[in-house]
Design a protein around this motif. Structure first.
Motif, PDB file in Angstrom:
ATOM      1  N   ILE A 128      14.600  -8.956 -11.240  1.00  0.00           N
ATOM      2  CA  ILE A 128      14.839  -8.715 -12.716  1.00  0.00           C
ATOM      3  C   ILE A 128      14.325  -7.513 -13.394  1.00  0.00           C
ATOM      4  O   ILE A 128      12.785  -7.661 -13.496  1.00  0.00           O
ATOM      5  CB  ILE A 128      15.448  -9.766 -13.778  1.00  0.00           C
ATOM      6  CG1 ILE A 128      15.513 -11.529 -13.480  1.00  0.00           C
ATOM      7  CG2 ILE A 128      16.002  -9.843 -15.424  1.00  0.00           C
ATOM      8  CD1 ILE A 128      17.105 -10.346 -12.982  1.00  0.00           C
ATOM      9  N   GLN A 129      14.586  -6.509 -13.279  1.00  0.00           N
ATOM     10  CA  GLN A 129      13.861  -5.221 -13.328  1.00  0.00           C
ATOM     11  C   GLN A 129      13.841  -4.294 -14.948  1.00  0.00           C
ATOM     12  O   GLN A 129      15.172  -4.340 -14.969  1.00  0.00           O
ATOM     13  CB  GLN A 129      13.564  -4.610 -12.114  1.00  0.00           C
ATOM     14  CG  GLN A 129      12.936  -2.822 -12.191  1.00  0.00           C
ATOM     15  CD  GLN A 129      11.268  -3.404 -12.207  1.00  0.00           C
ATOM     16  OE1 GLN A 129      11.199  -4.315 -11.791  1.00  0.00           O
ATOM     17  NE2 GLN A 129      10.284  -2.525 -12.808  1.00  0.00           N
ATOM     18  N   PRO A 130      12.824  -3.720 -15.559  1.00  0.00           N
ATOM     19  CA  PRO A 130      13.809  -2.925 -16.609  1.00  0.00           C
ATOM     20  C   PRO A 130      14.109  -1.690 -16.576  1.00  0.00           C
ATOM     21  O   PRO A 130      13.903  -1.322 -14.928  1.00  0.00           O
ATOM     22  CB  PRO A 130      12.252  -2.847 -17.340  1.00  0.00           C
ATOM     23  CG  PRO A 130      11.397  -3.548 -16.946  1.00  0.00           C
ATOM     24  CD  PRO A 130      11.580  -4.355 -15.348  1.00  0.00           C
ATOM     25  N   PRO A 131      14.784  -0.531 -17.160  1.00  0.00           N
ATOM     26  CA  PRO A 131      14.971   0.573 -16.552  1.00  0.00           C
ATOM     27  C   PRO A 131      14.033   1.380 -16.129  1.00  0.00           C
ATOM     28  O   PRO A 131      12.399   1.058 -17.312  1.00  0.00           O
ATOM     29  CB  PRO A 131      16.080   1.360 -17.962  1.00  0.00           C
ATOM     30  CG  PRO A 131      16.288   0.164 -18.114  1.00  0.00           C
ATOM     31  CD  PRO A 131      14.760  -1.196 -18.170  1.00  0.00           C
ATOM     32  N   SER A 174      13.525  11.522 -15.518  1.00  0.00           N
ATOM     33  CA  SER A 174      12.870  10.285 -16.697  1.00  0.00           C
ATOM     34  C   SER A 174      13.578   8.923 -16.659  1.00  0.00           C
ATOM     35  O   SER A 174      15.111   9.180 -15.704  1.00  0.00           O
ATOM     36  CB  SER A 174      13.267  11.156 -18.463  1.00  0.00           C
ATOM     37  OG  SER A 174      15.213  11.630 -18.051  1.00  0.00           O
ATOM     38  N   LYS A 175      13.421   8.481 -17.645  1.00  0.00           N
ATOM     39  CA  LYS A 175      14.171   7.330 -17.365  1.00  0.00           C
ATOM     40  C   LYS A 175      15.301   6.697 -17.994  1.00  0.00           C
ATOM     41  O   LYS A 175      16.643   6.273 -16.563  1.00  0.00           O
ATOM     42  CB  LYS A 175      13.537   6.175 -18.056  1.00  0.00           C
ATOM     43  CG  LYS A 175      14.151   4.511 -18.181  1.00  0.00           C
ATOM     44  CD  LYS A 175      13.464   3.611 -19.270  1.00  0.00           C
ATOM     45  CE  LYS A 175      12.777   4.371 -20.582  1.00  0.00           C
ATOM     46  NZ  LYS A 175      12.253   2.938 -21.573  1.00  0.00           N
ATOM     47  N   THR A 176      15.306   8.220 -19.473  1.00  0.00           N
ATOM     48  CA  THR A 176      17.166   7.745 -19.633  1.00  0.00           C
ATOM     49  C   THR A 176      18.485   9.025 -18.246  1.00  0.00           C
ATOM     50  O   THR A 176      19.502   7.974 -18.439  1.00  0.00           O
ATOM     51  CB  THR A 176      17.398   8.938 -20.766  1.00  0.00           C
ATOM     52  OG1 THR A 176      15.945   8.545 -21.622  1.00  0.00           O
ATOM     53  CG2 THR A 176      18.797   9.537 -21.348  1.00  0.00           C
ATOM     54  N   HIS A 177      18.093   9.322 -17.556  1.00  0.00           N
ATOM     55  CA  HIS A 177      18.455   9.976 -16.137  1.00  0.00           C
ATOM     56  C   HIS A 177      18.805   9.178 -14.966  1.00  0.00           C
ATOM     57  O   HIS A 177      20.033   9.229 -14.949  1.00  0.00           O
ATOM     58  CB  HIS A 177      17.472  11.752 -15.774  1.00  0.00           C
ATOM     59  CG  HIS A 177      17.795  12.720 -16.587  1.00  0.00           C
ATOM     60  ND1 HIS A 177      16.584  13.501 -16.004  1.00  0.00           N
ATOM     61  CD2 HIS A 177      18.365  12.825 -17.407  1.00  0.00           C
ATOM     62  CE1 HIS A 177      16.665  14.855 -17.237  1.00  0.00           C
ATOM     63  NE2 HIS A 177      18.392  14.688 -18.284  1.00  0.00           N
ATOM     64  N   ALA A 178      17.649   8.418 -15.577  1.00  0.00           N
ATOM     65  CA  ALA A 178      17.995   7.165 -13.981  1.00  0.00           C
ATOM     66  C   ALA A 178      19.058   6.187 -14.755  1.00  0.00           C
ATOM     67  O   ALA A 178      19.901   5.576 -13.972  1.00  0.00           O
ATOM     68  CB  ALA A 178      17.071   6.599 -13.517  1.00  0.00           C
ATOM     69  N   VAL A 179      19.021   5.828 -15.738  1.00  0.00           N
ATOM     70  CA  VAL A 179      19.705   4.769 -16.015  1.00  0.00           C
ATOM     71  C   VAL A 179      21.696   5.337 -16.409  1.00  0.00           C
ATOM     72  O   VAL A 179      22.386   4.475 -16.029  1.00  0.00           O
ATOM     73  CB  VAL A 179      19.593   4.509 -17.953  1.00  0.00           C
ATOM     74  CG1 VAL A 179      20.885   3.280 -19.004  1.00  0.00           C
ATOM     75  CG2 VAL A 179      18.415   4.393 -18.050  1.00  0.00           C
ATOM     76  N   GLU A 180      21.766   7.164 -16.429  1.00  0.00           N
ATOM     77  CA  GLU A 180      22.967   7.251 -16.902  1.00  0.00           C
ATOM     78  C   GLU A 180      23.868   7.728 -15.359  1.00  0.00           C
ATOM     79  O   GLU A 180      24.448   7.188 -15.207  1.00  0.00           O
ATOM     80  CB  GLU A 180      22.777   9.042 -17.219  1.00  0.00           C
ATOM     81  CG  GLU A 180      22.706   8.547 -18.315  1.00  0.00           C
ATOM     82  CD  GLU A 180      22.424  10.253 -19.085  1.00  0.00           C
ATOM     83  OE1 GLU A 180      22.862  11.262 -18.581  1.00  0.00           O
ATOM     84  OE2 GLU A 180      21.843  10.489 -20.186  1.00  0.00           O
ATOM     85  N   VAL A 181      22.534   7.536 -14.313  1.00  0.00           N
ATOM     86  CA  VAL A 181      23.304   8.200 -13.048  1.00  0.00           C
ATOM     87  C   VAL A 181      24.056   6.592 -12.431  1.00  0.00           C
ATOM     88  O   VAL A 181      24.505   6.501 -12.045  1.00  0.00           O
ATOM     89  CB  VAL A 181      22.245   8.304 -11.933  1.00  0.00           C
ATOM     90  CG1 VAL A 181      22.313   7.891 -10.234  1.00  0.00           C
ATOM     91  CG2 VAL A 181      21.821   9.621 -12.206  1.00  0.00           C
TER      92      VAL A 181
END
Length: 537
Positions: free
Chosen positions: A444-447, A500-507
């Motif tokens: 279980i890992q945060p974004p 960024s973290k946001t880019h990774a989340v969107e992908v």
């Protein structure tokens, strides 16, 4: 500044050299694992493992391979899953005084720093000549590329300690409260204060009465599981020497000031702790049968001198009746969804990292809001902890517990992208918690800005993945790394780093579970993504 904000600035982990960290990731990430996170290293070929890690140098066909320079830090591999810091100290202190130990529990590895290089020499040499056992299992030794393990405190004193410990809880499948940590830590030494913060995963600071008590707790608990197969503790010395607690509740507690007011919980989030109120004994108090949790080392130096403390800390197994309160639910409500870019499948792609997804339904009366029915209330709690307030497609998500206890497929309509506003995922093979064995492999890992990809056909290259991002109108990655696959493996895995973290989340939201078809292939490969434990490549 609030108590939690003050301690959220704590160091997140000990540093290791970049070369060694890269090597650990290659060992830990298995290409064809059935699940995200890839908890354990599969057993390597025993002969290869022994040849590589039993000695500092190796001869192959008459020529010497690369030799690592002697160092007081020894890299230990092949540890059993139940090993804790005290086991390493007990087995290796015969070679010389040990300054510091850093556990890497999910990789079944550790770094051990001796006071003198000669002690490390004896350890590595002994491992090359005869088996050295740690907690009943043969271990393998080599010099580390690091000359010293970096500590958060008193960098000039290698023997320094602190009475405040920083606990990182890895793979937190169940809620972690002050009551839980008090029950785990107090049998080893008097606990004065606890502060829990959840900025990057679950971390806590525990202040003991003395440095000696903190040292005992670190040795006895570092690498241990709070619950079987999950909630693994990684322990370091913290920077502050004293904690400041302003209220007693599930996230902070001052045991020297019982009169501090408990924080009032908002409706819909109030629930009992697994252990109930702060325990004064370990007797059965209505939460069901108890099970052994953390067997303490037999060596008396790790235990409190008290006839009232049992040798095994007992803990009730978490189950629904003791965790739930009337307001809890296995349904999460998610608002702040982009109306044109989010649909049921993309919600599944993101939320499935934290628990099984049963159903997803967009609410017609509240645009940009959806109900997500998950496997249990623990999954909802994990989703809230890690996904609340993250940004997806320039909109900030709000994730909370719904008042509904199930998602009913009523008022189904068409979303802006033409897909249905309701979808049932109960039978999908992409759920990652369908069995105990599969669930135990999920970390279980945060974004984060680094994604781990796996289950990809070997013919797919970096350009193919970059083109896939472009075709689906999501940000491309800036760094790419593929892990060495076993000769028999039919898939590859690796890491993708984004700006960024946001880019990774969107992908991840768009491409997780994307079907990759190859020429002359009968069945497509399902691309699987999850957030990596690495912060960068």
């Amino acid at each position: 500044m609030s108590t939690l904000e003050e301690y959220e600035r704590a160091p997140k982990r000990l540093k290791v050299s970049a070369e060694e960290e890269e090597e650990e990731l290659e060992e830990g990430e298995e290409s064809d694992s059935a699940s995200a996170g890839l908890l354990g290293d599969d057993e390597e070929d025993e002969g290869q493992n022994r040849a590589r890690w039993s000695c500092a140098e190796r001869k192959d066909s008459g020529s010497e391979t690369h030799r690592i320079a002697p160092s007081p830090v020894v890299h230990v591999r092949g540890l059993c899953e139940s090993v804790v810091e005290a086991d390493l100290v007990e087995s290796l202190e015969k070679f010389g005084n040990i300054c510091y130990v850093m556990m890497m529990p999910f990789k079944r590895q550790a770094l051990v720093e001796f006071e003198e290089v000669q002690s490390a020499d004896r350890c590595v040499a002994s491992g090359s000549q005869e088996p050295v056992y740690i907690a009943g299992q043969q271990a393998y030794f080599n010099y580390s590329t690091s000359k010293r393990i970096t500590r958060p405190t008193n960098a000039d004193d290698p023997n320094s300690g602190n009475k405040v410990l920083l606990l990182s809880v890895q793979n937190p499948l169940y809620p972690i409260t002050t009551d839980v940590l008090y029950t785990v830590c107090n049998p080893i030494g008097n606990v004065l204060r606890i502060v829990i913060f959840k900025r990057n995963g679950i971390q806590a600071m525990v202040e003991f009465e003395s440095i000696q008590n903190a040292q005992k707790a670190k040795a006895a608990l570092n690498g241990a599981d709070i619950y079987a197969g999950c909630c693994t503790l990684k322990i370091e010395y913290a920077r502050p020497s004293r904690l400041n607690v302003i209220r007693n509740d599930n996230d902070s507690w001052d045991y020297t000031k019982p009169f501090l007011l408990r924080r009032e919980r908002g409706k819909g989030r109030q629930r009992q702790a697994i252990l109930g109120e702060h325990p004064s004994s370990y007797s059965d108090n209505g939460y069901g049968a108890h099970c052994p949790l953390l067997p303490l080392p037999s060596n008396n130096r790790f235990k409190r001198v008290s006839h009232d403390v049992t040798e095994v800390v007992t803990y009730p197994l978490p189950h629904t009746s003791s965790y739930m309160s009337p307001a809890s639910s296995s349904v999460a409500m998610v608002s702040g969804l982009h109306p044109a870019k989010m649909n049921c499948t993309r919600i599944f792609n993101l939320f499935c990292l934290y628990g099984n997804i049963e159903k997803v339904k967009f609410m017609k009366s509240v645009p940009g809001t959806a109900l997500v029915e998950m496997g249990d209330e623990y999954a909802v709690d994990r989703a809230i902890t890690h996904l609340n307030s993250i940004k997806v497609f320039s909109k900030r998500l709000n994730v909370c517990v719904s008042k509904q206890h199930a998602v009913i497929p009523s008022q189904v309509f068409e979303l802006e992208d033409g897909s249905s506003s309701y979808k049932d995922f109960a039978m999908t093979r992409n759920n990652r918690f369908t069995s105990a064995g599969q669930a135990s492999k999920n970390i279980i890992q945060p974004p984060s800005c680094v994604l781990h990809f796996y289950n990809v056909p070997p013919c797919v290259r970096e350009d193919d993945l970059q083109r896939l991002c472009t075709e689906h109108d999501v940000p491309g990655f800036i760094k790419y790394k593929v892990f060495d696959a076993k000769p028999s493996s039919k898939t590859i895995s690796g890491l993708l780093e984004f700006d960024s973290k946001t880019h990774a989340v969107e992908v991840l939201t768009v491409l997780n579970h994307h079907q990759i078809r190859i020429p002359n292939g009968s069945n497509p490969y399902t691309l699987k993504l999850c957030f990596s434990t690495s912060s960068h490549l």
